[in-house]
Design a protein around this motif. Sequence first.
Motif, short mmCIF file in Angstrom:
data_model
loop_
_atom_site.label_atom_id
_atom_site.label_comp_id
_atom_site.label_asym_id
_atom_site.label_seq_id
_atom_site.Cartn_x
_atom_site.Cartn_y
_atom_site.Cartn_z
N PHE A 97 0.83 -1.22 0.00
CA PHE A 97 0.00 0.00 0.00
C PHE A 97 0.86 1.27 0.00
N GLY A 98 2.09 1.14 -0.47
CA GLY A 98 3.03 2.26 -0.38
C GLY A 98 2.64 3.48 -1.20
N ASP A 99 1.90 3.28 -2.28
CA ASP A 99 1.52 4.42 -3.11
C ASP A 99 0.35 5.17 -2.48
N GLY A 100 0.32 6.47 -2.76
CA GLY A 100 -0.56 7.40 -2.07
C GLY A 100 -2.00 7.01 -1.82
N TYR A 101 -2.78 6.83 -2.88
CA TYR A 101 -4.21 6.62 -2.73
C TYR A 101 -4.59 5.16 -2.77
N SER A 102 -3.67 4.30 -2.33
CA SER A 102 -3.84 2.86 -2.53
C SER A 102 -5.08 2.31 -1.84
N MET A 103 -5.59 3.02 -0.84
CA MET A 103 -6.75 2.53 -0.10
C MET A 103 -8.05 2.77 -0.87
N CYS A 104 -7.97 3.58 -1.92
CA CYS A 104 -9.19 4.10 -2.55
C CYS A 104 -9.58 3.39 -3.84
N ASP A 105 -8.98 2.22 -4.11
CA ASP A 105 -9.25 1.53 -5.37
C ASP A 105 -10.74 1.23 -5.55
N PHE A 106 -11.42 0.96 -4.43
CA PHE A 106 -12.84 0.60 -4.53
C PHE A 106 -13.68 1.50 -3.61
N CYS A 107 -13.37 2.78 -3.61
CA CYS A 107 -14.12 3.72 -2.79
C CYS A 107 -15.39 4.13 -3.54
N LEU A 108 -16.51 3.70 -3.04
CA LEU A 108 -17.76 3.95 -3.76
C LEU A 108 -18.50 5.18 -3.26
N SER A 109 -18.35 5.51 -1.99
CA SER A 109 -19.16 6.60 -1.43
C SER A 109 -18.40 7.91 -1.30
N GLY A 110 -17.09 7.87 -1.56
CA GLY A 110 -16.30 9.09 -1.41
C GLY A 110 -15.89 9.36 0.03
N ARG A 111 -15.97 8.34 0.86
CA ARG A 111 -15.53 8.49 2.25
C ARG A 111 -14.72 7.26 2.66
N LEU A 112 -13.48 7.54 3.09
CA LEU A 112 -12.56 6.49 3.53
C LEU A 112 -13.18 5.54 4.54
N ASP A 113 -13.92 6.11 5.50
CA ASP A 113 -14.42 5.29 6.60
C ASP A 113 -15.54 4.35 6.15
N GLU A 114 -15.98 4.47 4.90
CA GLU A 114 -17.05 3.61 4.42
C GLU A 114 -16.56 2.59 3.39
N ILE A 115 -15.26 2.60 3.10
CA ILE A 115 -14.73 1.65 2.11
C ILE A 115 -14.92 0.22 2.63
N CYS A 134 -12.61 14.00 3.99
CA CYS A 134 -12.36 12.56 4.10
C CYS A 134 -11.01 12.44 4.82
N PRO A 135 -10.89 11.56 5.82
CA PRO A 135 -9.62 11.51 6.57
C PRO A 135 -8.45 11.20 5.63
N ALA A 136 -7.45 12.07 5.63
CA ALA A 136 -6.35 11.99 4.65
C ALA A 136 -5.26 11.00 5.07
N VAL A 137 -5.66 9.75 5.24
CA VAL A 137 -4.67 8.72 5.62
C VAL A 137 -4.88 7.49 4.74
N TYR A 138 -5.09 7.74 3.45
CA TYR A 138 -5.61 6.71 2.56
C TYR A 138 -4.64 5.63 2.11
N GLY A 139 -3.38 5.72 2.49
CA GLY A 139 -2.44 4.75 1.98
C GLY A 139 -1.84 3.89 3.08
N ALA A 140 -0.52 3.87 3.11
CA ALA A 140 0.22 3.02 4.04
C ALA A 140 -0.17 3.23 5.51
N PRO A 141 -0.41 4.48 5.96
CA PRO A 141 -0.71 4.62 7.39
C PRO A 141 -1.91 3.78 7.84
N LEU A 142 -3.03 3.92 7.16
CA LEU A 142 -4.21 3.16 7.59
C LEU A 142 -4.04 1.67 7.28
N ALA A 143 -3.45 1.35 6.15
CA ALA A 143 -3.28 -0.07 5.80
C ALA A 143 -2.42 -0.79 6.84
N THR A 144 -1.34 -0.15 7.27
CA THR A 144 -0.48 -0.81 8.27
C THR A 144 -1.18 -0.89 9.63
#
Lengths: 408, 408
Positions: free
Chosen positions: B47-65, B276-286
């Motif tokens: 998940f090292g790349d920036g927006y890696s958490m958002c590949d399947f973000c449907l609602s536009g909110r990290l906490d709902e992925i 949207c909480p700006a921690v969409y990559g490595a921080p939240l994934a780890t």
Amino acid sequence: MADITKEELKKFAGLLRENNSDQFINVEPLQVGGILPPESRKTLLSFGDGYSMCDFCLSGRLDEIEKPAVGEFLRLFARFVGMDAAMPTGASREAKKIVVQQLASKVPEGTTPVLVIDGLAHYSTFMAAEFGGAEVLEVPHDGHPTFKVLAEKYAEVIDKAKDNRNKEVIAALLTHADYLYGNVTPPEVVGKICKKKGVPFIVNGAYTVGVMPFSGKAAMADFVTASGHKSMASSGPIGMLACKAEYFDLMFPRSTIKGEWSGKTFNHKITTVLGCPAVYGAPLATLMSSLAHLVERTGPENWAAQLENARSLAATIERIEGVKLLGDRPHEHTLMQFETPPLEEAAKNAPKKGFFLYNELKARGIVGIFPGMVKAIKLNTFGLTRAQVDHVGQSIIDVAKKYGCAVD
Amino acid sequence: MADITKEELKKFAGLLRENNSDQFINVEPLQVGGILPPESRKTLLSFGDGYSMCDFCLSGRLDEIEKPAVGEFLRLFARFVGMDAAMPTGASREAKKIVVQQLASKVPEGTTPVLVIDGLAHYSTFMAAEFGGAEVLEVPHDGHPTFKVLAEKYAEVIDKAKDNRNKEVIAALLTHADYLYGNVTPPEVVGKICKKKGVPFIVNGAYTVGVMPFSGKAAMADFVTASGHKSMASSGPIGMLACKAEYFDLMFPRSTIKGEWSGKTFNHKITTVLGCPAVYGAPLATLMSSLAHLVERTGPENWAAQLENARSLAATIERIEGVKLLGDRPHEHTLMQFETPPLEEAAKNAPKKGFFLYNELKARGIVGIFPGMVKAIKLNTFGLTRAQVDHVGQSIIDVAKKYGCAVD
């Protein structure tokens, strides 16, 4: 400590990304500029632990660390964007928030701060305004199919706002390239107007700084915001706020709070970043590592080659009858949106409906088209080789044919 | 694009950390709780790349992925800390800022919001108060050498503030374990007082949540702030704000801004996190990957073993005559500070002055003692094996002897 079972946790441990950029050609509009070059993946692992940047922090401020040379890097970065000074932030949106909030704080009580923005501004620009207590006034674009921001109209929108005595224009912001169509608006047009009107000028370079040639000086910008994870080959989240020297102290004021019992003060800390910019590990380390790569790739020849790739793909995709590139033509950015009514039509009869496109492309090693979206598609060819671009184009043509679209 | 030369950039490309936790025993007080377990290092790379958490973000909110299961993770996290709901933030300090700012926004105009805090509060607590426009009132500690926060005194500090009609106590905050001495103050003592006084209670768990047993419910907390990079084995920056259900909407209000020209609204976005909480990559994934590890390591037996290690090291270091552990005794945390006048004395004649200790320990494979600091030293044994702890103890004894300190 809760009754959390091992079963519930199992799926999270060692979480891996399904659409890894290592294994797929990624054309996701927001992701391609953030992909790390190989040398920065080493940096990512080396600085992967939280406070890894702070091993030799002597002054208590990230921006002053000398080992590694953060201070030196920030000065280089300011030169890279043609501004006087730069400070890391949590994201480009946080940079915008700081600018709006600090400029708004200077407005007399009873007066509403107004931020003039372009009609293609990202939602986070609205959020920054809302957070900072500013109203927004939008400069229109020319609508379908070009959606061109009418840059000269900044003058009249600013004038109109100035006519209202209860409002004060704190700044004008231009989204240099937008996230919807990849339209590039010449910032110097707006910069010149702002200078004439005496309004500070913010360039949101989230989709330009780090991918294409950019100069804040040529843009006559007072502030430049940039995004590490969007366009500067960095592990997120990290943004940058660069500004002219005269604004530095307003943007980054020192703390004045005092503990009444302890007498503690923190006058070296910066209040607008809650003391010290909270990007002390992999985000800043990877951005620092990637700067050489950014300088190289934003050179005019490299960008020209990237544009050629994008335009070539656009020409290929437009061979599908009824499909049309939106926005600037010729296109001036690698981020593109196409309206695709024939794909929408094809989806009606496809077993997985709108998901056929995503699934078919993924089967061909391509990810980044929004799953389920067929009415219009957005993609970004930045960083792809010509062979990869050709593969993407051929794949889209093949899928269109397979699902009965007419192709020229 | 600036005249940046390859020579100037060379030092940054592929930047590596000098004191890598892979190669050294790290006892840095702020870093040890953030070191990634092996499975999360795989996640970091994936998940090292920036927006890696958002590949399947449907609602536009990290906490709902849902893919990966962010929403499910947040519900698990809330249970992990014994609270109703949780939202990621840029850091624990940002979580504190949101709480203070939102509670302060409810205070009538002309009234000064007051935040009651402990006398060992971290500087970022002061920053959060300053940013939110709140005054701080400190609950004293008992001074040298124990520095024990007088938890019962929260009652009188709150009462004193309440006597002033121009002020309103918006909340009381307790630093569960502090960063200076590693003193652990029982939160339930403060929680009970707050409940009685009708004051919301914030527990800053930046040094406890993720390293030792913790329950926000037992603490009677209304808010819990936690730090991923400090204590939850995550790549930074990431924090968590957990709260009781009744506060969720106040903490995370929806956007109401509207584009006057475009008519755009963003009423699903959260203003306090700029959308949207700006921690969409490595921080939240780890952090997600590490939760299983955190549940395991915060079990009572594991923590008891960690405390035994810390106390054993304290006993060893106190064999140097004149060296004394500060804070709680017996110590209830693995973060410890020692006053070390004999080392300060030894530094006077050492060729590299105060740096002898740092250099000698590094030569023995140990990093994390602040370079140049010998008047007092801070370290943290969390996560070290007993053999590593013994090596640290023996090394400090050996260095002390080498530099002429008397050792019992």
